[in-house]
Write a protein that holds these residues in place. Structure first.
Motif, PDB file in Angstrom:
ATOM      1  N   ASP A 157      12.971 -13.623  11.306  1.00 41.60           N
ATOM      2  CA  ASP A 157      14.288 -13.026  11.059  1.00 41.60           C
ATOM      3  C   ASP A 157      15.439 -13.836  11.654  1.00 41.60           C
ATOM      4  O   ASP A 157      16.396 -13.297  12.195  1.00 41.60           O
ATOM      5  N   GLN A 160      19.772 -15.348   7.547  1.00 44.35           N
ATOM      6  CA  GLN A 160      20.031 -14.388   6.474  1.00 44.35           C
ATOM      7  C   GLN A 160      20.599 -15.095   5.255  1.00 44.35           C
ATOM      8  O   GLN A 160      21.544 -15.871   5.346  1.00 44.35           O
ATOM      9  N   THR A 164      18.821 -10.516   2.797  1.00 43.72           N
ATOM     10  CA  THR A 164      17.451 -10.669   3.263  1.00 43.72           C
ATOM     11  C   THR A 164      17.381 -11.575   4.480  1.00 43.72           C
ATOM     12  O   THR A 164      17.994 -12.649   4.503  1.00 43.72           O
ATOM     13  N   TYR A 166      15.175 -14.071   6.788  1.00 44.09           N
ATOM     14  CA  TYR A 166      14.057 -15.008   6.632  1.00 44.09           C
ATOM     15  C   TYR A 166      13.723 -15.617   7.980  1.00 44.09           C
ATOM     16  O   TYR A 166      14.577 -15.729   8.858  1.00 44.09           O
TER      17      TYR A 166
END
Length: 174
Positions: A157, A160, A164, A166
């Motif tokens: 995370d 972004q 979403t 990533y």
């Protein structure tokens, strides 16, 4: 290498030269085409992108922490395929590349990146390289692996794109 000398790297199929003012349409296309940036980043606003482009136009020197951006051209046809390059900080070169969708899957990323790495090693003694890839960008990961990079770390995370989150996949060589 003094910054006044032209940078020109040649491979069997490709020619790479430092980006110029005339390459703005290519730079803009590569940073806004969804087929190119889908797993890289959100399209930037035009003002931010123009600022980034102008920074890439400055004469490059291995002594400054700025990106060297090289336009990749297919030697036989003269077709412009994308950009590649690196930013050298404290002896470590962070590499990056963006290819037109028409050049995907043709070996252009691997051939151009390997040539840039070889040039950085031979002309500047660079021994360490790194790259950050958004998880899911398998084609970019394959390019790095073919050039000798290994996965060092995955940070969940970390980035972004759109709505979403990533993971960032950190690669290194040397």
């Amino acid at each position: 290498m003094p910054s006044s000398q032209a940078i020109h790297i040649i491979t069997q199929r490709l020619s790479m030269r430092q980006i110029t003012q005339d390459d703005w349409p290519l730079f803009y296309e590569l940073h806004t085409d969804p087929a190119v940036i889908d797993l890289c980043f959100d399209a930037p606003d035009k003002a931010s992108l123009l600022e980034k482009f102008k920074a890439r136009l400055a004469p490059w020197s291995s002594h400054h922490q700025q990106w060297l951006s090289l336009v990749i051209t297919e030697r036989k046809t003269g077709e412009v395929l994308g950009i590649t390059g690196f930013c050298l900080k404290e002896g470590v070169a962070e590499v990056g590349y963006l290819l037109r969708a028409s050049a995907h899957g043709q070996g252009v990323g691997t051939e151009s990146l390997q040539a840039v790495i070889d040039w950085a090693k031979s002309d500047f003694g660079v021994k360490q390289f790194k790259a950050v890839v958004t998880e899911g960008n398998i084609a970019s990961e394959r390019v790095l692996e073919k050039c000798g990079f290994t996965l060092l770390q995955t940070i969940a995370d970390a980035y972004q794109i759109g709505d979403t989150l990533y993971a960032d996949r950190l690669y290194q060589m040397g």
